[in-house]
Design a protein around this motif. Structure first.
Motif, PDB file in Angstrom:
ATOM      1  N   LEU A 187       0.823  -1.208   0.000  1.00 14.23           N
ATOM      2  CA  LEU A 187       0.000   0.000   0.000  1.00 14.23           C
ATOM      3  C   LEU A 187       0.857   1.258   0.000  1.00 14.23           C
ATOM      4  O   LEU A 187       0.539   2.239  -0.684  1.00 14.23           O
ATOM      5  N   ARG A 213       0.905   4.446  -2.626  1.00 12.88           N
ATOM      6  CA  ARG A 213       0.811   5.844  -2.217  1.00 12.88           C
ATOM      7  C   ARG A 213       1.988   6.641  -2.763  1.00 12.88           C
ATOM      8  O   ARG A 213       1.841   7.807  -3.153  1.00 12.88           O
ATOM      9  N   LEU A 253      -7.741   2.227  -1.807  1.00 15.60           N
ATOM     10  CA  LEU A 253      -6.661   1.648  -1.007  1.00 15.60           C
ATOM     11  C   LEU A 253      -7.208   0.653   0.014  1.00 15.60           C
ATOM     12  O   LEU A 253      -6.603  -0.399   0.252  1.00 15.60           O
TER      13      LEU A 253
END
Length: 225
Positions: free
Chosen positions: A23, A27, A37
């Motif tokens: 993740l 980002r 997300l």
């Protein structure tokens, strides 16, 4: 009998660390859609990847699939899904089911998903993976020509085309609801460009975005696979 062994505390910790790293990498690539997300956190990409490539699933790379197809790299998936501007409970038509991963993401974001796949081999495998992941009741997956969707499907508030088109088919535009949004990629001067089509009472508006790395989509049903 359940063949899935319970995960050890160490294994769970390692899995959690891989998810966090995954993740964070997205980002870092500019993905800011929190709903997306969260869906990518909830839906394990490795569940949808071929087992021999499961170790690549939490990396931001494309993964080979049967029939010469690929699982699109996660940052590209994020660009496409983010451009859809998903809303809970909207009807979504997906063209090109592939592994079933993107359909699962759309369902996890609250979409009511119909997904069309031209390759029977992929459609069957994706259906099994979606069922195994608990998405069988949330995604209707069909072996069908996505460029000529059945008129009985009605219209959709969102349409996602997982590949590069030469032009947006008229039959596909006809499935877009007024006020709806279609996202895919168009071949422009030899490169795939993100395209967003919106429909109003006055017709269709096409807007081109950046170059996007995604394979082309072919029309029709596959005759061999």
């Amino acid at each position: 009998m359940n063949d899935i062994l319970p995960m050890t505390e160490e294994g769970a910790s390692s899995e959690s660390e891989r998810t966090v790293a995954f993740l964070l990498s997205l980002r870092a690539r500019g993905v800011r859609d929190l709903a997306l997300l969260r869906a990518m956190e909830r839906v394990p990409r490795e569940h949808f990847a071929p087992s021999r490539f499961a170790d690549l699933a939490r990396q931001d790379v494309s993964v080979p699939l049967p029939c010469g197809q690929t699982m699109t790299a996660p940052h590209t998936v994020a660009a496409l899904v983010g451009a859809l501007e998903m809303k809970p409970d909207c009807r979504v038509l997906e063209i090109g089911s592939g592994s079933g991963y993107v359909a699962a993401l759309l369902a996890a974001m609250g979409g009511r998903v119909v997904s069309l796949e031209r390759y029977r081999t992929l459609a069957l495998a994706a259906h099994e993976r979606l069922a195994g992941g608990g998405f069988a009741q949330l995604v209707e997956l069909r072996h069908a020509d996505g460029f000529q969707p059945d008129r009985t499907l009605g219209r959709f508030e969102r349409i996602l085309v997982n590949g590069v088109m030469q032009t947006v088919p008229e039959a596909l535009l006809a499935r877009l609801e007024i006020g709806g949004r279609l996202v895919g990629a168009l071949r422009v001067e030899g490169a795939g460009r993100l395209v967003i089509v919106t429909r109003s009472e006055d017709g269709f508006d096409h807007a081109l975005g950046p170059i996007i790395r995604i394979p082309p989509l072919a029309p029709g049903l596959s005759q061999a696979l």
